[in-house]
Design an enzyme around this catalytic site. Sequence first.
Site, short mmCIF file in Angstrom:
data_model
loop_
_atom_site.label_atom_id
_atom_site.label_comp_id
_atom_site.label_asym_id
_atom_site.label_seq_id
_atom_site.Cartn_x
_atom_site.Cartn_y
_atom_site.Cartn_z
N HIS A 159 1.04 -56.61 -78.55
CA HIS A 159 0.89 -56.95 -77.12
C HIS A 159 2.16 -56.61 -76.35
CE1 HIS A 159 -2.99 -58.87 -76.70
NE2 HIS A 159 -2.77 -59.71 -77.70
N GLN A 202 0.22 -61.22 -71.86
CA GLN A 202 -1.17 -61.69 -71.68
C GLN A 202 -1.28 -62.66 -70.50
OE1 GLN A 202 -1.63 -62.78 -76.08
NE2 GLN A 202 -3.72 -62.26 -75.51
N CYS A 228 -9.04 -61.87 -79.92
CA CYS A 228 -7.90 -61.89 -79.01
C CYS A 228 -8.32 -62.59 -77.73
CB CYS A 228 -7.49 -60.45 -78.71
SG CYS A 228 -6.10 -60.32 -77.58
N LEU A 229 -7.45 -63.44 -77.21
CA LEU A 229 -7.76 -64.14 -75.96
C LEU A 229 -7.92 -63.15 -74.79
CD1 LEU A 229 -5.33 -67.18 -76.33
CD2 LEU A 229 -7.82 -67.21 -76.58
N HIS A 242 0.11 -58.73 -84.56
CA HIS A 242 -0.82 -58.63 -83.43
C HIS A 242 -0.07 -58.91 -82.11
CE1 HIS A 242 -4.94 -59.65 -81.56
NE2 HIS A 242 -4.08 -60.09 -80.66
N GLU A 243 0.80 -59.92 -82.12
CA GLU A 243 1.51 -60.29 -80.88
C GLU A 243 2.55 -59.25 -80.50
OE1 GLU A 243 0.14 -62.47 -79.25
OE2 GLU A 243 -0.95 -63.50 -80.84
N GLY A 251 -2.28 -67.60 -81.12
CA GLY A 251 -1.09 -66.86 -80.71
C GLY A 251 -1.26 -66.37 -79.28
ZN ZN Z 1 -4.21 -60.82 -78.69
#
Ligand code: ZN
Length: 200
Positions: A154, A51, A108-109, A150-151, A46
């Site tokens: 963000h 991000q 998480c990226l 989660h997204e 995701g």
């Molecule tokens: Zn993330």
Amino acid sequence: MAKLDILTFPDPRLRKKSTPVDQVTDELRQFTNDMLETMYASRGIGLAAPQVNRLDRVVVIDTRPKDEEGRYDLSTMTELEKAIEQPLILINPEVTAKDGMTTYDEGCLSVPSYFETVQRAEHISVKMLNLDGEEVEFEVDGLLAICIQHEIDHLDGKLFIDRLSTIKSNRIKSKIKKFGYPEADEDEEEENSSSSEARI
Ligand code: ZN
């Protein structure tokens, strides 16, 4: 298509609140292609627009599990998950109802190499716009529901490491601020890519 740079904690730009999209344009559609390319190249499941330094409420997701040969194997997905076509592009996503509770080892990226158990709603209803600018509503559970929550965090400037106990959260944040992230070991990442932990 272009691969975009992913911001990492403690970059202050990850803390900003993203704004709703007024109109789904060709430019935005191209941007979601770039987001998908970036997510797949980083072996994430995701990615949210902030991000990659764009404060629009846009998310791309692909939680479909793959077998050893890299083919999609949907057998472990829930019935609600299977009903949703992926990759999934969500514009202005909102959780309109939620129930139950589940935990998952999230990564998480934007917080590379860290995985921690986070508690989320198990079953959610979601309202969003699709790439044609049409309003869509659906319900989902499983990993896809976790990933969507989660997204959306963000989009509100929130990270999964904010959702841990205060002690654990502070420990991780100060460690990253002091020492940065460990060097990425590509071979090791490849080996671990089939584990239950996923970078969202
Ligand atoms: Zn993330």
